[in-house]
Scaffold this active site. Structure first.
Site, PDB file in Angstrom:
ATOM      1  N   SER A 176      37.718  41.053  45.733  1.00  0.00           N
ATOM      2  CA  SER A 176      38.243  41.932  44.688  1.00  0.00           C
ATOM      3  C   SER A 176      39.563  42.589  45.066  1.00  0.00           C
ATOM      4  O   SER A 176      40.093  43.381  44.291  1.00  0.00           O
ATOM      5  CB  SER A 176      37.229  43.050  44.408  1.00  0.00           C
ATOM      6  OG  SER A 176      36.012  42.510  44.015  1.00  0.00           O
ATOM      7  N   GLY A 177      40.068  42.297  46.266  1.00  0.00           N
ATOM      8  CA  GLY A 177      41.304  42.947  46.691  1.00  0.00           C
ATOM      9  C   GLY A 177      41.100  43.836  47.908  1.00  0.00           C
ATOM     10  O   GLY A 177      41.889  44.761  48.157  1.00  0.00           O
ATOM     11  N   TRP A 224      44.046  43.906  50.444  1.00  0.00           N
ATOM     12  CA  TRP A 224      45.171  44.679  49.902  1.00  0.00           C
ATOM     13  C   TRP A 224      44.886  46.183  50.003  1.00  0.00           C
ATOM     14  O   TRP A 224      45.721  46.948  50.489  1.00  0.00           O
ATOM     15  CB  TRP A 224      45.367  44.270  48.443  1.00  0.00           C
ATOM     16  CG  TRP A 224      46.654  44.700  47.823  1.00  0.00           C
ATOM     17  CD1 TRP A 224      47.735  45.270  48.453  1.00  0.00           C
ATOM     18  CD2 TRP A 224      47.001  44.585  46.437  1.00  0.00           C
ATOM     19  NE1 TRP A 224      48.725  45.505  47.541  1.00  0.00           N
ATOM     20  CE2 TRP A 224      48.294  45.087  46.299  1.00  0.00           C
ATOM     21  CE3 TRP A 224      46.341  44.091  45.307  1.00  0.00           C
ATOM     22  CZ2 TRP A 224      48.955  45.130  45.060  1.00  0.00           C
ATOM     23  CZ3 TRP A 224      46.990  44.125  44.081  1.00  0.00           C
ATOM     24  CH2 TRP A 224      48.280  44.636  43.956  1.00  0.00           C
ATOM     25  N   HIS A 260      31.099  46.016  52.136  1.00  0.00           N
ATOM     26  CA  HIS A 260      30.742  45.384  50.865  1.00  0.00           C
ATOM     27  C   HIS A 260      29.348  45.819  50.418  1.00  0.00           C
ATOM     28  O   HIS A 260      28.821  45.326  49.425  1.00  0.00           O
ATOM     29  CB  HIS A 260      30.739  43.857  51.013  1.00  0.00           C
ATOM     30  CG  HIS A 260      32.077  43.257  51.275  1.00  0.00           C
ATOM     31  ND1 HIS A 260      33.196  43.587  50.549  1.00  0.00           N
ATOM     32  CD2 HIS A 260      32.493  42.326  52.180  1.00  0.00           C
ATOM     33  CE1 HIS A 260      34.234  42.884  51.005  1.00  0.00           C
ATOM     34  NE2 HIS A 260      33.830  42.125  52.002  1.00  0.00           N
ATOM     35  N   ARG A 311      37.568  44.128  40.548  1.00  0.00           N
ATOM     36  CA  ARG A 311      38.443  43.111  39.950  1.00  0.00           C
ATOM     37  C   ARG A 311      37.721  42.453  38.797  1.00  0.00           C
ATOM     38  O   ARG A 311      36.488  42.366  38.817  1.00  0.00           O
ATOM     39  CB  ARG A 311      38.766  42.073  41.024  1.00  0.00           C
ATOM     40  CG  ARG A 311      39.833  41.095  40.643  1.00  0.00           C
ATOM     41  CD  ARG A 311      40.082  40.113  41.776  1.00  0.00           C
ATOM     42  NE  ARG A 311      41.316  39.389  41.558  1.00  0.00           N
ATOM     43  CZ  ARG A 311      41.729  38.375  42.304  1.00  0.00           C
ATOM     44  NH1 ARG A 311      41.001  37.984  43.343  1.00  0.00           N
ATOM     45  NH2 ARG A 311      42.860  37.761  42.037  1.00  0.00           N
ATOM     46  N   SER A 359      38.168  33.303  42.875  1.00  0.00           N
ATOM     47  CA  SER A 359      38.576  33.634  44.242  1.00  0.00           C
ATOM     48  C   SER A 359      37.414  33.410  45.217  1.00  0.00           C
ATOM     49  O   SER A 359      37.592  32.849  46.303  1.00  0.00           O
ATOM     50  CB  SER A 359      39.058  35.089  44.283  1.00  0.00           C
ATOM     51  OG  SER A 359      39.574  35.400  45.542  1.00  0.00           O
TER      52      SER A 359
HETATM   53  P1  A3P Z   1      42.970  35.097  44.968  1.00  0.00           P
HETATM   54  O1  A3P Z   1      41.928  34.241  45.617  1.00  0.00           O
HETATM   55  O2  A3P Z   1      42.775  35.225  43.491  1.00  0.00           O
HETATM   56  O3  A3P Z   1      44.353  34.714  45.327  1.00  0.00           O
HETATM   57  P2  A3P Z   1      39.573  40.146  49.320  1.00  0.00           P
HETATM   58  O4  A3P Z   1      40.700  40.761  50.061  1.00  0.00           O
HETATM   59  O5  A3P Z   1      38.627  41.145  48.728  1.00  0.00           O
HETATM   60  O6  A3P Z   1      38.921  39.075  50.086  1.00  0.00           O
HETATM   61  O7  A3P Z   1      40.225  39.476  48.027  1.00  0.00           O
HETATM   62  C1  A3P Z   1      41.033  38.362  48.162  1.00  0.00           C
HETATM   63  C2  A3P Z   1      41.920  38.232  46.954  1.00  0.00           C
HETATM   64  O8  A3P Z   1      42.991  39.184  47.041  1.00  0.00           O
HETATM   65  C3  A3P Z   1      42.586  36.862  46.929  1.00  0.00           C
HETATM   66  O9  A3P Z   1      42.783  36.578  45.537  1.00  0.00           O
HETATM   67  C4  A3P Z   1      43.891  37.142  47.667  1.00  0.00           C
HETATM   68  O10 A3P Z   1      44.897  36.192  47.423  1.00  0.00           O
HETATM   69  C5  A3P Z   1      44.247  38.501  47.098  1.00  0.00           C
HETATM   70  N1  A3P Z   1      45.138  39.279  47.970  1.00  0.00           N
HETATM   71  C6  A3P Z   1      45.149  39.352  49.322  1.00  0.00           C
HETATM   72  N2  A3P Z   1      46.113  40.182  49.747  1.00  0.00           N
HETATM   73  C7  A3P Z   1      46.756  40.633  48.638  1.00  0.00           C
HETATM   74  C8  A3P Z   1      47.855  41.512  48.426  1.00  0.00           C
HETATM   75  N3  A3P Z   1      48.489  42.072  49.443  1.00  0.00           N
HETATM   76  N4  A3P Z   1      48.234  41.731  47.157  1.00  0.00           N
HETATM   77  C9  A3P Z   1      47.594  41.163  46.123  1.00  0.00           C
HETATM   78  N5  A3P Z   1      46.545  40.332  46.243  1.00  0.00           N
HETATM   79  C10 A3P Z   1      46.122  40.073  47.491  1.00  0.00           C
END
Ligand code: A3P
Length: 322
Positions: A68-69, A72, A131, A153, A161
């Site tokens: 879900s991000g 980030w 989590h 998300r 994802s």
């Molecule tokens: P996608 O697979 O849709 O690209 P988590 O960090 O919870 O594992 O989530 C991973 C998702 O966040 C992935 O999405 C990844 O690419 C995206 N992600 C990782 N770092 C990010 C950042 N700095 N900004 C935006 N999205 C990011």
């Protein structure tokens, strides 16, 4: 002590074998434990944490449903909390993956008592990720009143994802899940830490009831206007930026440092590895597309219809929408 341990292990073995189980996405099995689908090594860790982990009021917990991000939000939280401590040039985020700087509460590996000791020696404020659904957090976390930031998300992008990610990190012995199989499981809530709807609603309801303790963010809002979300997080954590810092562009530089484009091109995230959950894997797996709406490239009309119906059913009346 060893007899106590043996008894603990035996009780756990009995507990686990009595729980309903399903194939997981990356773990061979997930067990329905306290109403969520829990990977078995976590049940043991969670129980030991429940007994021995001492939260502090200054702790900050970054919570999320996987994919879900989390990466980030961990980067942003670390940069915000430490915004007075590091310059742009020698920032730890340039050489460490966010999961190293904001470690998970549960590692699923090694000696859990050592892990608790390691956490207790971290400098304050301690930043952790988890989590675990809200109702199953260690009691000490709830009682300490420490702050929790949750990132949510939209389920469409979360599904794509997760499907992409888990097939890459799964234990080798597990068969790769087709999109159709994974979707069926997702719709039934069967996925590590699922059901996703109760995960999201658990933190959502808590953020409504205790807004000073739980901050609920959305990946989509971060994408749309990261600067205002950075400001919000800083205020929530009690480390708001001064006017001078704002006019010096501190918020923008945090947003840039943590942006998908910058992070994915760092050497540590291109070629570094991390010991994470079940195995060591490459940091680049945390960075795939980093977009909202990628699901449109993967969903058939019937999948859209089915997931929309579930969302409608589960979230109506909650105040949470996507
Ligand atoms: P996608 O697979 O849709 O690209 P988590 O960090 O919870 O594992 O989530 C991973 C998702 O966040 C992935 O999405 C990844 O690419 C995206 N992600 C990782 N770092 C990010 C950042 N700095 N900004 C935006 N999205 C990011």
């Amino acid at each position: 002590a060893s007899i106590a341990w043996q008894n603990e292990n035996e009780e756990e073995g009995n507990l686990i074998s009595s729980l309903p189980k399903e194939r997981g996405w990356s773990f061979p099995y997930v067990y329905l434990f306290e109403q969520f689908w829990c990977p078995s090594p976590l049940i043991r860790e969670r129980n030991i944490f429940q007994k021995h982990f001492q939260a502090k009021q200054s702790d900050v917990l970054v919570a999320s449903f996987p994919k879900s991000g989390t990466t980030w939000l961990k980067a942003l939280t670390f940069a915000i909390v430490n915004h007075k401590n590091f310059s742009k040039e020698n920032h730890p985020l340039l050489t460490s993956n966010p999961h190293q700087l904001v470690p998970p509460l549960y590692t699923f590996r090694g000696n859990i008592h050592d892990q608790i000791l390691h956490l207790s020696n971290m400098p304050e404020p301690r930043l952790f990720g988890t989590h675990i659904p809200f109702p199953s957090l260690p009691r000490s976390i709830i009682e300490s009143n420490c702050r929790i930031i949750y990132v949510c998300r939209n389920p469409f992008d979360t599904f794509i994802s997760a499907w992409a990610f888990y097939n890459k990190i799964k234990v080798e012995s597990l068969r790769t899940l087709t999109k159709e199989e994974a979707f069926e499981m997702f719709c039934n809530g069967v996925i590590e830490f699922g059901p996703w709807w109760s995960h999201m609603l658990g933190y959502w309801n808590e953020s409504v009831a205790r807004p000073n303790t739980v901050l609920f963010l959305k990946y989509e809002d971060l994408k749309e206007d990261v600067n205002s979300q950075v400001k919000k997080v800083a205020e929530f954590l009690g480390c708001a930026f001064t006017e001078e810092e704002e006019s010096d562009g501190v918020i923008e530089s945090i947003a840039k440092l943590c942006s998908f484009e910058e992070m994915k091109d760092l050497e540590v995230n291109k070629s570094g590895t991390i010991n994470f959950e079940i195995k060591r894997f490459e940091n680049n797996l945390f960075f795939r597309k980093g977009e909202t709406g990628d699901w449109v490239n993967h969903f058939s009309p019937s999948m859209v219809e089915k997931l929309s119906k579930i969302i409608e059913e589960k979230f109506s009346g909650s105040g949470l929408s996507f």
